[in-house]
Structures are given as C-alpha cells and as structure tokens.
Write a protein that holds these residues in place. Structure first.
Motif, mmCIF file in Angstrom:
data_model
loop_
_atom_site.group_PDB
_atom_site.id
_atom_site.type_symbol
_atom_site.label_atom_id
_atom_site.label_comp_id
_atom_site.label_asym_id
_atom_site.label_seq_id
_atom_site.Cartn_x
_atom_site.Cartn_y
_atom_site.Cartn_z
ATOM 1 N N ILE A 53 11.188 25.743 60.988
ATOM 2 C CA ILE A 53 11.240 24.371 60.472
ATOM 3 C C ILE A 53 10.700 24.359 59.050
ATOM 4 C CG2 ILE A 53 10.415 22.011 60.763
ATOM 5 C CD1 ILE A 53 10.244 22.503 63.738
ATOM 6 N N PRO A 54 11.472 23.897 58.068
ATOM 7 C CA PRO A 54 10.989 23.863 56.684
ATOM 8 C C PRO A 54 9.815 22.894 56.527
ATOM 9 C CG PRO A 54 13.387 23.617 56.785
ATOM 10 C CD PRO A 54 12.885 23.474 58.184
ATOM 11 N N GLU A 55 8.998 23.165 55.516
ATOM 12 C CA GLU A 55 7.813 22.351 55.290
ATOM 13 C C GLU A 55 8.177 20.901 54.979
ATOM 14 O OE1 GLU A 55 3.821 22.334 52.406
ATOM 15 O OE2 GLU A 55 5.488 23.688 52.009
ATOM 16 N N GLY A 56 9.292 20.698 54.301
ATOM 17 C CA GLY A 56 9.672 19.350 53.915
ATOM 18 C C GLY A 56 9.930 18.421 55.084
ATOM 19 N N TYR A 57 10.303 18.979 56.239
ATOM 20 C CA TYR A 57 10.593 18.160 57.415
ATOM 21 C C TYR A 57 9.319 17.674 58.101
ATOM 22 C CZ TYR A 57 15.515 19.443 57.182
ATOM 23 O OH TYR A 57 16.821 19.596 56.773
ATOM 24 N N THR A 58 8.206 18.307 57.850
ATOM 25 C CA THR A 58 6.955 17.934 58.514
ATOM 26 C C THR A 58 5.991 17.187 57.609
ATOM 27 O OG1 THR A 58 5.959 20.080 57.948
ATOM 28 C CG2 THR A 58 7.145 19.920 60.047
ATOM 29 N N ILE A 59 6.299 17.068 56.334
ATOM 30 C CA ILE A 59 5.345 16.471 55.404
ATOM 31 C C ILE A 59 5.110 14.997 55.690
ATOM 32 C CG2 ILE A 59 7.093 15.895 53.682
ATOM 33 C CD1 ILE A 59 3.533 17.176 52.983
ATOM 34 N N ILE A 60 6.143 14.273 56.146
ATOM 35 C CA ILE A 60 5.988 12.836 56.418
ATOM 36 C C ILE A 60 5.074 12.585 57.612
ATOM 37 C CG2 ILE A 60 7.194 10.721 57.072
ATOM 38 C CD1 ILE A 60 9.544 11.640 55.401
ATOM 39 N N PRO A 61 5.320 13.184 58.800
ATOM 40 C CA PRO A 61 4.387 12.940 59.909
ATOM 41 C C PRO A 61 2.968 13.421 59.621
ATOM 42 C CG PRO A 61 5.968 14.663 60.475
ATOM 43 C CD PRO A 61 6.458 14.012 59.233
ATOM 44 N N ILE A 62 2.817 14.539 58.910
ATOM 45 C CA ILE A 62 1.480 15.024 58.577
ATOM 46 C C ILE A 62 0.763 14.020 57.683
ATOM 47 C CG2 ILE A 62 0.208 16.791 57.291
ATOM 48 C CD1 ILE A 62 2.209 18.834 58.267
ATOM 49 N N THR A 63 1.472 13.471 56.710
ATOM 50 C CA THR A 63 0.876 12.480 55.817
ATOM 51 C C THR A 63 0.487 11.225 56.573
ATOM 52 O OG1 THR A 63 2.245 13.325 53.994
ATOM 53 C CG2 THR A 63 1.223 11.175 53.698
ATOM 54 N N GLN A 64 1.354 10.764 57.479
ATOM 55 C CA GLN A 64 1.049 9.571 58.258
ATOM 56 C C GLN A 64 -0.173 9.775 59.155
ATOM 57 O OE1 GLN A 64 4.757 8.774 60.271
ATOM 58 N NE2 GLN A 64 5.515 7.439 58.624
ATOM 59 N N LEU A 65 -0.245 10.919 59.829
ATOM 60 C CA LEU A 65 -1.392 11.197 60.689
ATOM 61 C C LEU A 65 -2.691 11.273 59.878
ATOM 62 C CD1 LEU A 65 0.113 13.901 63.079
ATOM 63 C CD2 LEU A 65 -0.611 11.592 63.713
ATOM 64 N N THR A 66 -2.619 11.919 58.726
ATOM 65 C CA THR A 66 -3.805 12.044 57.881
ATOM 66 C C THR A 66 -4.244 10.689 57.355
ATOM 67 O OG1 THR A 66 -3.028 14.237 57.200
ATOM 68 C CG2 THR A 66 -4.800 13.252 55.912
ATOM 69 N N ASP A 67 -3.285 9.838 57.005
ATOM 70 C CA ASP A 67 -3.609 8.496 56.526
ATOM 71 C C ASP A 67 -4.260 7.668 57.629
ATOM 72 O OD1 ASP A 67 -3.690 6.380 54.696
ATOM 73 O OD2 ASP A 67 -1.786 5.580 55.414
ATOM 74 N N GLN A 68 -3.761 7.787 58.864
ATOM 75 C CA GLN A 68 -4.341 7.050 59.985
ATOM 76 C C GLN A 68 -5.771 7.498 60.285
ATOM 77 O OE1 GLN A 68 -1.572 7.567 63.201
ATOM 78 N NE2 GLN A 68 0.032 6.329 62.213
ATOM 79 N N LEU A 69 -6.071 8.761 59.977
ATOM 80 C CA LEU A 69 -7.430 9.268 60.146
ATOM 81 C C LEU A 69 -8.312 8.954 58.945
ATOM 82 C CD1 LEU A 69 -6.611 12.802 61.635
ATOM 83 C CD2 LEU A 69 -7.583 10.849 62.861
ATOM 84 N N HIS A 70 -7.756 8.262 57.938
ATOM 85 C CA HIS A 70 -8.467 7.895 56.706
ATOM 86 C C HIS A 70 -8.974 9.138 55.970
ATOM 87 C CE1 HIS A 70 -8.317 3.733 58.071
ATOM 88 N NE2 HIS A 70 -8.845 4.105 59.230
ATOM 89 N N LEU A 71 -8.174 10.179 55.992
ATOM 90 C CA LEU A 71 -8.542 11.423 55.316
ATOM 91 C C LEU A 71 -7.616 11.755 54.152
ATOM 92 C CD1 LEU A 71 -9.395 13.687 58.397
ATOM 93 C CD2 LEU A 71 -10.991 12.581 56.825
ATOM 94 N N LEU A 72 -6.702 10.841 53.841
ATOM 95 C CA LEU A 72 -5.827 11.072 52.701
ATOM 96 C C LEU A 72 -6.660 11.038 51.421
ATOM 97 C CD1 LEU A 72 -2.763 11.560 52.728
ATOM 98 C CD2 LEU A 72 -2.462 9.188 51.998
ATOM 99 N N ASN A 73 -6.279 11.870 50.444
ATOM 100 C CA ASN A 73 -7.013 11.984 49.184
ATOM 101 C C ASN A 73 -8.437 12.510 49.396
ATOM 102 O OD1 ASN A 73 -4.859 10.882 47.598
ATOM 103 N ND2 ASN A 73 -5.454 8.843 48.289
#
Length: 275
Positions: A115-135
């Motif tokens: 699975i290419p990295e580009g296909y997983t970047i959206i769910p990973i970003t959403q999960l990280t944002d929900q955990l308040h760990l983005l940035n």
C-alpha cells in the motif's frame, strides 16, 4: 586469462562503477560551494571558481536548519525506538506462538506492504488530529512508527521462530515471567535483526518527506531537514547553491551513521542468514 589479469580487470570495472555511483554526491558537494548561476553554468565541472562557504552558513542559521536538525534527530530516534519495540513484540508473538488466524494475519501483513504511503496519509492525519497530537513531535513519531512496518516484524518473527524453546523453558524455571523472558533473554539474542532494523528505520525516518510535511504545515518550526529544503524553492526562482548546501547538511549525519554501523549491518545480515 590468468587469475591476476581477471583480478585487475574486475578491479578496474568496479572502480569505474564506483566513480559513476559516487559522482552525483561529489557534484552535490561541489554545487554547495558555488554561486547559483555557476551551478549549471559550468556543466559537469566540479571545481568552483570561488569557495562560497557562506552557502552553508545561510542554510544553517538564516533558513533555520539548526532547529530542523534537532527536530529530525528527535523524530528519527523516537521512530527507531518505537519501531524496534513494536516490531520485536509483534514478531515474537508471530514467531513463537500458534493461534487461530495466524496465517491470515501474516497474509494481511504482506498485503499492507504494497500500500503506497499516499493512501494512508489521510486516516493517519485524522487519527493524530483526534488525539490532539498534530503539529507535535510525538504526533510525527507516532505517524511514522505506528504503521505496519511489515518487513521489520517478519524479520523478527523469522529469527525468533528459529531460536530453541529450551531458552524460554530455562528462564521459566528460574522464575522469569513472559515480559522478563522477552526483554532479558529473547530480545538481546535478536541483536542481528535489531541492528538491521535500526539502520533501515533510521534512514527511512531521516529522509521521509510526505508525512512530516503534512504534520507541520501550520507550524514551520517543527519542520524536518527534508521538509526544510523546500524553503530554497521559490515561485520565481530556486536557490540552487543554498539547496545543495542544505542537502549536504542533511546527508552528512545519515552517511556518518551508516559508515559507523556498516560493519555491524553486514555482520547482522550474515548472522541472520546463518540462523
């Protein structure tokens, strides 16, 4: 043809291949000491008219590569630690224990490998944002290190599967529990795989671009070296000499780590094959 002539011919061929292989890096170092107009104006000429060391000073201080270096070291080491622990634990379970659905799980693991990295970047970003760990550094480390890492897991699984069961039985007789057996008996024995996973994960985390770019869009101070090099690319022009200097700064630590650990890397591969 005598053996000596074959040896000389092989040496000459390997020297030519090595020169072709090393030339792009030598050209990059040369470009980092030239002016932007001189980078492409002299074509393949490797000798700068004037040594412009200020290109490195500009990249390190003016652009902020000093802070980018710290960010990259923190993220890389955190990712390496997380991947080694996760992969070793998962590989230990897959290699030493039988359970229902084990073959299906390994099959799913192998499928995720493609699975290419580009296909997983959206769910990973959403999960990280929900955990308040983005940035945050922790968010980038989790994004890089909490994925499948199938190759590392299967390497550990294959190695642990070949270790004799008597090792665990002796530890159990001495009163050791499962956690103690893993961290004090099994994991130290898997040093060849750990060395391999360390080097490969270090190079991956040090050079990765897409995920740190997405995770630091709103906070440039958290950029890594790979992302920070985009500063030299403008809408109208590109600072090629500054970009080359930044690339050299980014490459030197990775090359140094590999140079120091290359013998251990070769030994780890040889040890893994012997097992």
């Amino acid at each position: 043809m005598t053996r000596r002539r074959r040896s000389w011919l092989t040496g000459i061929v390997l020297a030519v291949v090595a020169a072709v292989w090393v030339y792009p890096f030598v050209w990059l170092v040369s470009a980092s000491l030239k002016s932007s107009s001189e980078v492409f104006g002299k074509g393949l000429d490797l000798v700068p008219a004037d040594l412009r060391w200020e290109n490195y000073a500009r990249a390190w201080t003016d652009v902020g590569f000093a802070s980018y270096m710290i960010n990259t070291v923190v993220i890389t080491l955190g990712t390496v630690f997380l991947v080694i622990v996760r992969s070793a634990l998962a590989g230990y379970v897959l290699g030493r224990h039988d359970f229902a659905g084990k073959k299906a799980l390994i099959g799913i693991f192998l499928l995720t490998f493609f699975i290419p990295e580009g296909y997983t970047i959206i769910p990973i970003t959403q999960l990280t944002d929900q955990l308040h760990l983005l940035n945050t550094h922790v968010g980038v480390i989790l994004g890089l290190g909490a994925g499948g890492h199938v190759a590392a897991t299967l390497l550990y699984a294959g190695y642990f599967r070949k270790l004799p069961k008597e090792l665990e039985e002796c530890a159990e007789l001495d009163g050791a529990g499962p956690i103690t057996i893993f961290f004090r008996v099994m994991l130290p024995l898997a040093w060849p795989i750990t060395a391999t996973v360390f080097i490969l994960t270090f190079l991956f985390a040090w050079n990765v671009y897409l995920l740190p770019l997405v995770f630091t869009l709103s906070d440039p101070d958290l950029r890594t070296l790979a992302v920070g090099m985009t500063v030299f690319v403008g809408e109208q022009s590109t600072d090629w000499s500054g970009l080359a200097a930044a690339a050299v700064i980014s490459l030197v630590p990775a090359v140094a780590v590999f140079a120091v650990l290359q013998r251990r890397f070769v030994d780890s591969i040889a040890g893994a094959v012997k097992q």
